[in-house]
Design an enzyme around this catalytic site. Structure first.
Site, mmCIF file in Angstrom:
data_model
loop_
_atom_site.group_PDB
_atom_site.id
_atom_site.type_symbol
_atom_site.label_atom_id
_atom_site.label_comp_id
_atom_site.label_asym_id
_atom_site.label_seq_id
_atom_site.Cartn_x
_atom_site.Cartn_y
_atom_site.Cartn_z
ATOM 1 N N SER A 540 0.821 -1.202 0.000
ATOM 2 C CA SER A 540 0.000 0.000 0.000
ATOM 3 C C SER A 540 0.859 1.258 0.000
ATOM 4 O O SER A 540 1.599 1.485 -0.937
ATOM 5 C CB SER A 540 -0.957 -0.031 1.192
ATOM 6 O OG SER A 540 -1.748 -1.180 1.139
ATOM 7 N N ASP A 627 -8.823 -5.068 -6.106
ATOM 8 C CA ASP A 627 -8.475 -4.038 -5.123
ATOM 9 C C ASP A 627 -9.351 -2.802 -5.330
ATOM 10 O O ASP A 627 -9.429 -2.258 -6.434
ATOM 11 C CB ASP A 627 -7.005 -3.667 -5.294
ATOM 12 C CG ASP A 627 -6.441 -2.877 -4.128
ATOM 13 O OD1 ASP A 627 -7.237 -2.306 -3.355
ATOM 14 O OD2 ASP A 627 -5.209 -2.829 -3.997
ATOM 15 N N HIS A 659 -7.186 -5.700 -1.857
ATOM 16 C CA HIS A 659 -6.065 -4.935 -1.321
ATOM 17 C C HIS A 659 -5.209 -5.770 -0.382
ATOM 18 O O HIS A 659 -4.060 -5.429 -0.116
ATOM 19 C CB HIS A 659 -6.598 -3.707 -0.590
ATOM 20 C CG HIS A 659 -5.559 -2.661 -0.335
ATOM 21 N ND1 HIS A 659 -4.902 -2.002 -1.336
ATOM 22 C CD2 HIS A 659 -5.060 -2.156 0.827
ATOM 23 C CE1 HIS A 659 -4.050 -1.133 -0.819
ATOM 24 N NE2 HIS A 659 -4.117 -1.210 0.486
#
Length: 716
Positions: A540, A627, A659
């Site tokens: 991320s 995601d 994600h």
């Protein structure tokens, strides 16, 4: 973080969407193990003339057969997440059923009679919770990582499973339960308007659903008392301030406000509903625990720490950071976590329990479940070099019974400790960090390096999150493979006071990155790392930091492994899910304004895609096809740009993930490639890749098949 009005504490873990407002890029934090080796690895792969690895130079790296198996590191736990039913009659936990995590239940007096009560076939059940009727368990699932979570209830006696929110393309958000209303739950749903959540009451027995709070105020959070009566709503203004509104008759009126840059988090009401607990840093630097008179708003300080924010969400640990009495709803203890966690007892009635628990196990305890009569607890103990252990704690006898060890095979491996270290940034900030060294580089385990080794720098996600001391499988995986591993709480991280968090505002790709560079310099100066053999890797925001490292500072890092990182901040922020209104405002105020030409250009200046031509070092990228936080297009576009400029890149997509890589098979497959990749480019060891390991995943190789080291021909 989902706030539950229940007996297990004011804060409990929930779906990742429930904490979205705290930051888009929540770091995947994991647990793992280590093996001991006595020789230092050496790199065998020369770089091409342009600095990037040519396909011909990518060979086999340094395979070894005596490393800790990835199946031990990334496979399912044997059993995990033990909980007691409110009446103490049942114990539940998560365990594999036909290879997939599901919910199991057993009579509290005989765990040998355990039976599975859910039947997930592919996507694991990652969290469950007892309803207060003692007859049902609740659990959450989405479809292949799309974060459109449904809430299910399963009847313990019959095994009947009912989808309580059977609406397509709708996400269940916060959930509220109360022992005073045992047959009912409240749940947020964005079925009426995708951009905001209304609250519905659901009858557990019948599944009947009715609207109890229509969101006409653009609230991002709701507050209910223990009678499940609506009391407050919270929304964020365009400038980032948090406004609390109080229910007043059929309408609302202003109650309180927290300016941008400060924080205040509602924890829960006391039993009478006349006062509530908050974590608040207004008028001070660190968030402290206060109790507030709901009518007069008069605050009383309960506890504070000068260095660390209290409470907080910890993905690595099961159980709350705040211990609350099950019926009195009084805060009894709270975790203080600067560099290592410790409990501060606030209620003398539980002091002897904590003293006795310290004698029972040398790990850090978390009370994960309590019966309503408060006679029995489930306590999980964590450490940095061991698997989690679960005990049933009898408060009357002050004795604990070991229920199970989460990953027994892990405890049969030689593990290495994680050491807190403090690194000073170039402008004088104290960066609390965590260093793990391979055994051959630190034979006495004291955290002082005896020789230099290659290093993996792991910036966390969030970025409004923090790294913590504890059992981390990425630290242990890479240390087992011969690397020093360093996690850094760079400016912008939370947990260390608002001044430290606010120092990261508008500093993506700037001072936040400087902190990572300062950490690398520290590691080199301290004799930990080889200067030319440092890899940067993260999820991320950590993936973004990886891309920034290889674009803006291409001479610092030897390679990078980016997982679900955004490559263009403008396209990233423009594609936020519609119900992330508060997250969007946070990004606008803390990162930059993409609605103006000047703001757009400022974001493009710190977007890796803008500087893709400067990449000269090997890059491996992983992404989940579904995601919703950092869409797959963020990786697609930088891969396309690298291909257009003939820059080698490895790109892996998992078709059934979002994600977070939740399926163990996918984690095993990705890190099989990642450790082989690191072995070639900075010279550690890797466990040879098994074709069956790859075939069991949903991996699709979108780019770089010809040079990804160790990739079996049979893979997709």
């Amino acid at each position: 973080m989902t706030t539950h009005v229940d007996s297990r504490g004011l804060l409990s873990l929930a779906r990742m969407r429930a904490v979205a407002w705290k930051g888009l890029f929540t770091m995947f934090v994991a647990v793992g193990c280590v093996a001991e080796h006595e020789r230092s690895p050496e790199s065998t792969a020369p770089a091409g003339a342009d600095g990037a690895e040519s396909p011909a130079s990518v060979t086999v790296g340094n395979p070894r057969s005596d490393l800790i198996p990835r199946a031990v590191l990334f496979g399912n736990p044997e059993r995990s997440a033990a909980q007691l039913s409110p009446d103490g009659k049942w114990v539940s936990w998560l365990a594999p059923r036909e290879g997939v995590l599901n919910v199991w239940v057993a009579p509290a007096g005989d765990l040998t009679k355990a039976k599975p009560v859910t039947a997930a076939k592919k996507q694991p059940v990652l969290e469950s919770e007892w309803a207060f009727d003692g007859k049902h368990l609740l659990y959450w699932q989405d479809e292949a990582g799309d974060e459109n979570f449904h809430v299910y209830r399963v009847a313990v006696e019959t095994g009947e499973v009912v989808d309580l929110t059977p609406i397509d393309e709708v996400s269940a958000g916060q959930l509220w339960l109360s022992h005073r209303k045992p047959n009912m739950i409240l749940v947020e749903l964005n079925d009426r308007d995708k951009s905001m959540f209304d609250v519905h009451a659901i009858d557990l027995a019948t599944g009947e659903r009715r609207l109890v709070a229509r969101n006409d105020q653009e609230f991002s959070h709701w507050v209910f008392d223990h009678d499940l009566k609506l009391r407050f709503g919270q929304k964020m203004t365009h400038d980032g301030a948090l406004v609390w509104m109080v229910k007043h008759g059929s309408g609302w009126r202003h109650y309180d406000e927290t300016p941008f840059g400060d924080s205040s988090s509602f924890l829960g009401f006391d039993a009478r509903g006349s006062a509530f607990y908050t974590l608040d840093d207004r008028g001070r630097d660190t968030a402290a625990l206060f109790v507030v008179d709901a009518k007069t708003r008069k605050k009383r300080l309960v506890h504070a720490d000068a260095r660390a924010d209290l409470g907080g969400w910890h993905q690595n640990w099961i159980g709350p950071s705040v211990l609350v009495h099950p019926t009195e709803m009084r805060v009894q203890a709270i975790v203080v976590d600067y560099d290592k966690p410790r409990w501060v007892v606030l209620d003398p009635r539980v002091a002897k329990d904590f003293d006795a628990l310290a004698e029972l196990d040398d790990g850090v305890p978390r009370i994960t479940s309590r019966t309503l009569d408060d006679e029995t607890w489930i306590v999980a103990f964590d450490g940095d070099v061991r698997s989690r252990r679960y005990y049933r704690w009898d408060r009357r006898t002050q004795k604990g019974e070991l229920l199970f060890v989460e990953r027994p095979e892990l405890d049969r491996q030689p593990l290495v400790p994680m050491h807190p270290v403090t690194i000073e940034s170039r402008d004088g900030l104290r960066l609390v960090s965590y260093l793990t060294l391979p055994k051959h580089a630190d034979r006495d385990g004291d955290g002082t390096a005896e020789l230099r080794v290659p290093m993996v720098l792991l910036p966390h996600g969030g970025p409004w999150y923090r790294d913590r001391w504890g059992f981390d499988r990425l630290h242990q995986l890479f240390a087992n493979r011969g690397y020093a591993v360093l996690s850094v709480n760079f400016r912008g991280s939370n947990g260390f006071g608002k001044a430290f968090t606010n120092a990261g505002d508008k500093q993506w790709g700037k001072k936040m990155h400087d902190d990572l560079l300062d950490a690398v310099k520290w590691a080199v100066d301290q004799g930990v790392a080889e200067k030319d053999k440092v890899c940067i890797s993260g999820y991320s925001y950590g993936g973004y930091a990886t891309l920034i490292g290889l674009t803006l500072t291409p001479d610092v890092f030897a390679c990078g492994v980016d997982i679900v990182g955004p490559s263009n901040l403008v396209t990233e922020f423009e594609s936020l899910p519609p119900y992330w209104r508060e997250a969007a405002i946070t990004f606008l105020n803390r990162v930059g304004d993409w609605s103006t030409p000047e703001g757009t250009q400022a974001l493009l200046d710190v977007s890796p895609l803008t500087h893709v031509a400067t990449i000269t070092k090997p890059l491996l990228i992983g992404h989940g096809a579904n995601d919703t936080r950092a869409k797959r297009s963020e990786s697609d576009q930088i891969v396309a740009a690298m291909k257009a400029k003939h820059i080698p890149v490895g790109y892996i997509v998992f078709t059934d993930e979002g994600h977070f890589f939740n399926r163990p098979e996918n984690n095993r497959a990705f890190f099989a490639l990642a450790e082989a990749f690191l072995s070639v480019h900075i010279g550690g060891w890797y466990q040879p890749i098994d074709a069956a390991e790859i075939a069991a995943s949903s991996m699709v190789v979108e780019a770089g098949r010809e040079w990804l080291p160790g990739l079996p021909d049979q893979s997709k």
